[in-house]
Scaffold this motif. Structure first.
Motif, mmCIF file in Angstrom:
data_model
loop_
_atom_site.group_PDB
_atom_site.id
_atom_site.type_symbol
_atom_site.label_atom_id
_atom_site.label_comp_id
_atom_site.label_asym_id
_atom_site.label_seq_id
_atom_site.Cartn_x
_atom_site.Cartn_y
_atom_site.Cartn_z
ATOM 1 N N LEU A 232 -9.388 0.443 3.260
ATOM 2 C CA LEU A 232 -8.544 -0.250 2.280
ATOM 3 C C LEU A 232 -8.442 -1.735 2.617
ATOM 4 O O LEU A 232 -8.166 -2.566 1.752
ATOM 5 C CB LEU A 232 -7.157 0.382 2.175
ATOM 6 C CG LEU A 232 -6.108 0.152 3.262
ATOM 7 C CD1 LEU A 232 -5.304 -1.123 3.021
ATOM 8 C CD2 LEU A 232 -5.135 1.324 3.291
ATOM 9 N N ASP A 233 -8.676 -2.053 3.880
ATOM 10 C CA ASP A 233 -8.644 -3.458 4.287
ATOM 11 C C ASP A 233 -9.693 -4.304 3.559
ATOM 12 O O ASP A 233 -9.564 -5.511 3.475
ATOM 13 C CB ASP A 233 -8.898 -3.574 5.797
ATOM 14 C CG ASP A 233 -7.625 -3.372 6.625
ATOM 15 O OD1 ASP A 233 -6.549 -3.221 6.012
ATOM 16 O OD2 ASP A 233 -7.721 -3.367 7.857
ATOM 17 N N HIS A 234 -10.737 -3.652 3.062
ATOM 18 C CA HIS A 234 -11.799 -4.428 2.394
ATOM 19 C C HIS A 234 -11.451 -4.793 0.954
ATOM 20 O O HIS A 234 -12.164 -5.566 0.328
ATOM 21 C CB HIS A 234 -13.111 -3.638 2.376
ATOM 22 C CG HIS A 234 -13.554 -3.164 3.730
ATOM 23 N ND1 HIS A 234 -13.373 -3.899 4.871
ATOM 24 C CD2 HIS A 234 -14.168 -2.025 4.120
ATOM 25 C CE1 HIS A 234 -13.842 -3.223 5.911
ATOM 26 N NE2 HIS A 234 -14.320 -2.093 5.482
ATOM 27 N N CYS A 235 -10.386 -4.204 0.420
ATOM 28 C CA CYS A 235 -10.085 -4.423 -1.007
ATOM 29 C C CYS A 235 -9.659 -5.870 -1.250
ATOM 30 O O CYS A 235 -8.754 -6.382 -0.601
ATOM 31 C CB CYS A 235 -8.983 -3.481 -1.469
ATOM 32 S SG CYS A 235 -8.498 -3.749 -3.186
ATOM 33 N N ARG B 93 -8.927 5.365 5.545
ATOM 34 C CA ARG B 93 -7.761 4.553 5.247
ATOM 35 C C ARG B 93 -8.043 3.099 5.604
ATOM 36 O O ARG B 93 -7.689 2.191 4.868
ATOM 37 C CB ARG B 93 -6.568 5.087 6.055
ATOM 38 C CG ARG B 93 -5.284 4.387 5.739
ATOM 39 C CD ARG B 93 -4.167 4.795 6.681
ATOM 40 N NE ARG B 93 -3.153 3.761 6.663
ATOM 41 C CZ ARG B 93 -1.989 3.866 6.034
ATOM 42 N NH1 ARG B 93 -1.688 4.948 5.412
ATOM 43 N NH2 ARG B 93 -1.134 2.863 6.047
ATOM 44 N N ASP B 94 -8.698 2.893 6.736
ATOM 45 C CA ASP B 94 -8.994 1.529 7.158
ATOM 46 C C ASP B 94 -9.843 0.778 6.141
ATOM 47 O O ASP B 94 -9.789 -0.438 6.070
ATOM 48 C CB ASP B 94 -9.726 1.544 8.504
ATOM 49 C CG ASP B 94 -8.770 1.848 9.647
ATOM 50 O OD1 ASP B 94 -7.557 1.879 9.394
ATOM 51 O OD2 ASP B 94 -9.245 2.053 10.766
#
Lengths: 409, 499
Positions: free
Chosen positions: A13-16, A10-11
């Motif tokens: 997703l921060d890279h998107c 889930r974390d």
């Protein structure tokens, strides 16, 4: 652990950065407006999840092909996020009888095997398929394999040997998967012969299903139980130093990576098995790199289209099948310019998704047909069944081409 | 609701000041049970009311007070005693249970208390209140700047305001004027020649993180301090806040050191906090009331009361028809209104009872709280036939068009406050030009105005981005910059970049 891993995925997703590359590659989003795309259901929608209820049933149209994660330049685990969310959705909304059945290939396998002529007749009998579509929502035209009668396990009982720590190098374990066991024992047999032709002794231990279809149908708990059981069956061999070779590229990937990365299974058996697990083409190319591959081949004068299936790409090992086929004199293999055949394991069997799956694979099918070749080549069984049905010509595993070149057939 | 004809004068857009600049915490009161008992009780009572009357704006997240290894372990017992004394509902739960609910929490917590905190969307709350007021006949004049309080002898007769959109002066005559200017209340009281109403701006910074690291509000069980609250609100979670006396209520600058302080504070609550993506930082100024005439000393804003403050100018300055209400918190906004209007009706000798605690705001009649997946669920319905303007916040084109028709001449910041445009991970990277183009296409913004809208919005987003440029948000900012500078060349648009 399961939870921690989920949080880790889930974390990501921060890279998107919303670059949308995943959406331009997603074969399903291109085929249907019902699927809003991997960026949408992945890093974007994930921020809206984790509350009391899940809101986006459209997520279910993701086929789990995993291409999004492969193409993401930022390292977002898109497919993994989606897979997790699908499992939660399934848990919340319940799993249909259909999805329970098609996610358990051993069940259908064992039901059909003893009565295989009857079973094959029914699955190719139009009115029965219509009934199947009405009752279970399995599309009447969806490709279904044919039972082979005696299972591969029972045909190869003599090879069920104990691990042998003294000669691990010359002995490999063959993980055949459910497909070879029930439907394509021929592919399994060819793989064994090709390995033997290269001086390897092949052990075929008792083995069950890896649980991948359960995973892609959101039934994580059952999937974990399956893959743990299988890992326990194979682990003694891995610990003895035997490499494990798989013809089923997706099931091999399950043991290699997905059971850990998606299901969060973190036991020692799985770990040791995953370290010894090889896709068969990957393994043969490795032999070749060490100068151990038998290069004595007869010409196979043929042009063949080759499709690298999504799950094969997931191995991250390039396209070893193409490298192997390039060794065969006269064989001109060309890689099809398409990312997915559409079936994605069990996705294309479902009545509400069959048309999408066919649309996803359309360009692939067109290219195979246009090639005029008598057959096509692909590493994954469900993809082969889909491609064969859509192109009216057989689709074979790459080892079959080697098998021919070695003059074994 | 009491039947008066009212006009609300707001100097900019509703919610542009303190109201829209906080962390979103609907206080259970737990935070103040030891240090500020009156505020604790007010918060406990009012948060229950707000959850009821403004259900749509509130997410009933619940809250936790946890004793981290960095906290004084002795505080927990005082906290518990304080809750009992002030009437703040509380229940101690095992630390292991708190960790089960919130797996990212610092595993070293020793005690945990469950309280009834919530998360409140300030803008939704505002729009609910505004709609309710309008339905009861009120007029709302936003972008009207009060320049003068009209006095005749000892009576206040109304105000002069400058309409900053139409560029004209407006004279408003009223039987009564209520000064609810928040941090600016002192300036307005000065205009009425009632000096000494000092409202100290207690500035605090907040940082929104890209996704929810916790599901419930997490407070440190310690004397109120900096960065000891983590609030899950909508799709983000917000760490806050600091408390520094500012020279001006209009000072929105963000100190780098405070950003680092917040990130460190986040680490105490959720280890690994610094690896998570920060989206945006902002500051808001609490109105901390200090009546110079009451002679309360001290400059330490952290220890000034959060309680509401009613200034009766008749008793204090001998001026009738004029009351000031300030101090307080968002959680107690309704009580502030009730208090000041009660004082007004008393002065007018017209005892009409207050009903704001009973009447739900428009949109909240069914009592259903906001839930995290709601926009996703709405989008699920509309998916196939509507474009997403803001992908991060799932804002469909249709909603933007409806809003633009309802309120012509909006800036993109107005749109943001109404519809959350540009508040997600890409911080306007993809929606700014879409929204500008749509407003232009509607005829709502001619070319030059459209250019200006775009530039202003980008610049305002940048104010909150620049202080937190590291890690993932830095990569996003680079991509956004390539889009705006590289592809669109916005710096060479034929309009002046707004100051």
């Amino acid at each position: 652990m399961t939870h921690q891993l989920h949080e880790l995925m889930r974390d990501s997703l921060d890279h998107c950065v919303k670059c949308t590359i995943c959406e331009t590659y997603c074969p399903v989003a291109a085929a249907t407006p019902l699927f809003p795309g991997p960026k949408y259901v992945g890093p974007q929608a994930e921020r809206y999840r984790g509350g009391d209820a899940n809101a986006d049933a459209s997520l279910d149209y993701c086929s789990s092909c995993g291409i999004c994660t492969q193409v993401c330049p930022q390292g977002v685990k898109i497919a993994e996020i989606n897979s997790q969310a699908k499992a939660e959705l399934a848990q919340e909304r319940g799993v249909s009888l259909r999805d329970r059945l098609i996610a358990r290939p051993t069940l259908a396998g064992w039901m059909g095997a003893p009565v295989w002529p009857v079973a094959n007749w029914t699955t190719s009998f139009g009115p029965f398929r219509l009934l199947l579509e009405k009752v279970l929502r399995i599309h009447r035209k969806a490709p279904m394999p044919r039972w082979a009668g005696r299972t591969f396990q029972s045909r190869t009982r003599a090879r069920r040997r104990a691990p042998n720590p003294s000669a691990p190098q010359r002995q490999v374990v063959f993980f055949h998967g459910c497909a070879a066991n029930f439907y394509e024992p021929g592919t399994g047999a060819m793989a064994v012969q090709v390995l033997e032709h290269n001086g390897l002794e092949v052990i075929i231990p008792k083995q069950g299903c890896c649980g991948l279809p359960l995973q892609s149908n959101g039934q994580y708990d059952a999937a974990r139980a399956y893959v743990r059981r299988l890992a326990a069956q194979l682990a003694p061999y891995a610990r003895a130093g035997h490499d494990i070779v798989a013809t089923s590229t997706s099931c091999g990937l399950m043991l290699k990576r997905e059971a850990h990365e998606i299901l969060g299974v973190d036991d020692d058996d799985l770990k040791v098995v995953s370290e010894r697990m090889f896709d068969i083409c990957e393994y043969l190319v490795m032999l070749d790199e060490r100068g151990e591959l038998n290069r004595d081949m007869q010409p196979v004068d043929m042009e063949v289209p080759y499709h690298a299936p999504c799950q094969q790409r997931g191995h991250g090992v390039g396209t070893p099948a193409m490298e192997l086929m390039a060794l065969v004199p006269g064989l001109r293999a060309s890689q099809v310019d398409a990312v997915c055949c559409g079936v994605a394991g069990t996705y294309g069997l479902k009545a509400e998704k069959y048309d999408i799956a066919m649309e996803v694979g359309r360009s692939l099918f067109d290219q195979v047909r246009a090639s005029g070749a008598p057959l096509s080549v692909c590493d994954s069984e469900t993809c082969r069944w889909q491609i064969a049905a859509a192109t009216d010509r057989p689709s074979v595993h790459p080892v079959e081409m080697l098998h021919r070149a070695y003059g074994l057939g | 609701m009491r039947g008066y004809r009212t006009i609300l004068v707001e100097r900019v857009d509703l919610g542009q000041g303190t109201t829209g600049r906080f962390h979103g915490l609907l206080h259970s009161g737990g935070r103040y049970v030891v240090s500020d008992e009156r505020s604790a009780t007010e918060c406990a009572e009012e948060s229950a009311i707000v959850k009821r009357i403004a259900a749509e704006a509130v997410e009933d997240t619940g809250g936790l007070f946890v004793t981290t290894p960095a906290d004084d372990p002795g505080y927990a017992d005082r906290f518990l005693a304080g809750c009992l004394k002030t009437g703040v509902p509380v229940q101690e739960i095992p630390a292991a249970e708190a960790l089960r609910r919130e797996p990212r929490l610092n595993p070293g917590i020793s005690r945990a208390f469950e309280v009834q905190d919530g998360a409140v969307d300030a803008w939704k709350l505002l729009w609910g209140n505004a709609r309710s007021a309008e339905e009861h006949g009120a007029r709302i004049l936003s972008y009207h700047w009060v320049t003068e309080v009209i006095r005749e002898g000892d009576r206040v007769l109304g105000v002069m305001a400058r309409d900053n959109r139409a560029q004209e002066m407006v004279r408003i005559e009223a039987a009564f004027v209520i000064n609810a200017g928040g941090v600016w209340a002192g300036e307005i009281a000065d205009m009425a020649d009632c000096p000494g109403v000092t409202v100290v701006p207690g500035k605090g910074i907040m940082i929104a993180m890209n996704h929810r690291l916790v599901r419930t509000v997490v407070n440190r069980c310690e004397h109120p301090g900096d960065g000891d609250i983590l609030v899950p609100i909508r799709t983000v979670c917000v760490i806050g806040t600091t408390d520094v006396k500012a020279d001006s209520p209009d000072d929105y600058s963000i100190d780098r050191a405070e950003v680092q302080q917040m990130l460190d504070a986040g680490e105490v609550i959720v280890p690994g906090f610094r690896q998570a993506r920060a989206l945006h930082a902002w500051t808001g100024a609490r109105p901390l009331f200090k009546d110079e005439r009451a002679g309360e000393g001290g400059e330490d804003t952290r220890h000034m009361s959060r309680g509401l403050a009613l200034v009766d100018h008749l008793r204090r300055d001998g001026v009738s028809g004029f009351l000031t209400i300030t101090g307080g918190k968002l959680t107690t906004y309704r009580l502030m209104a009730e208090t000041v209007v009660d004082a007004m009706v008393e002065q007018m000798g017209d005892a009409r009872p207050c009903t704001t605690a009973d009447e739900p705001l428009p949109g909240s009649e069914d009592g259903r709280h906001y839930w995290l997946g709601s926009r996703l669920a709405a989008q699920e319905e509309a998916m196939a036939d509507d474009q997403l303007v803001c992908e991060c916040e799932l804002l469909p084109r249709r909603k933007l068009i409806e809003a633009a028709r309802r309120r012509p001449g909006m800036t993109l910041d107005d749109v943001r406050r109404a519809l959350r445009l540009g508040m997600g991970p890409c911080q306007g990277g993809f929606c700014t030009y879409r929204a500008t183009g749509i407003l232009h296409g509607l005829g709502d913004a001619e070319t030059e105005r459209a250019d200006e809208l775009l530039l202003t919005f980008l610049q305002h987003r940048w104010l909150g981005l620049e202080p937190i440029l590291y890690g993932d948000q830095m990569r996003q900012a680079c991509l956004d910059d390539w889009i705006f500078q590289g592809t669109l060349d916005v710096e060479h648009l034929p309009v002046a970049v707004p100051a």
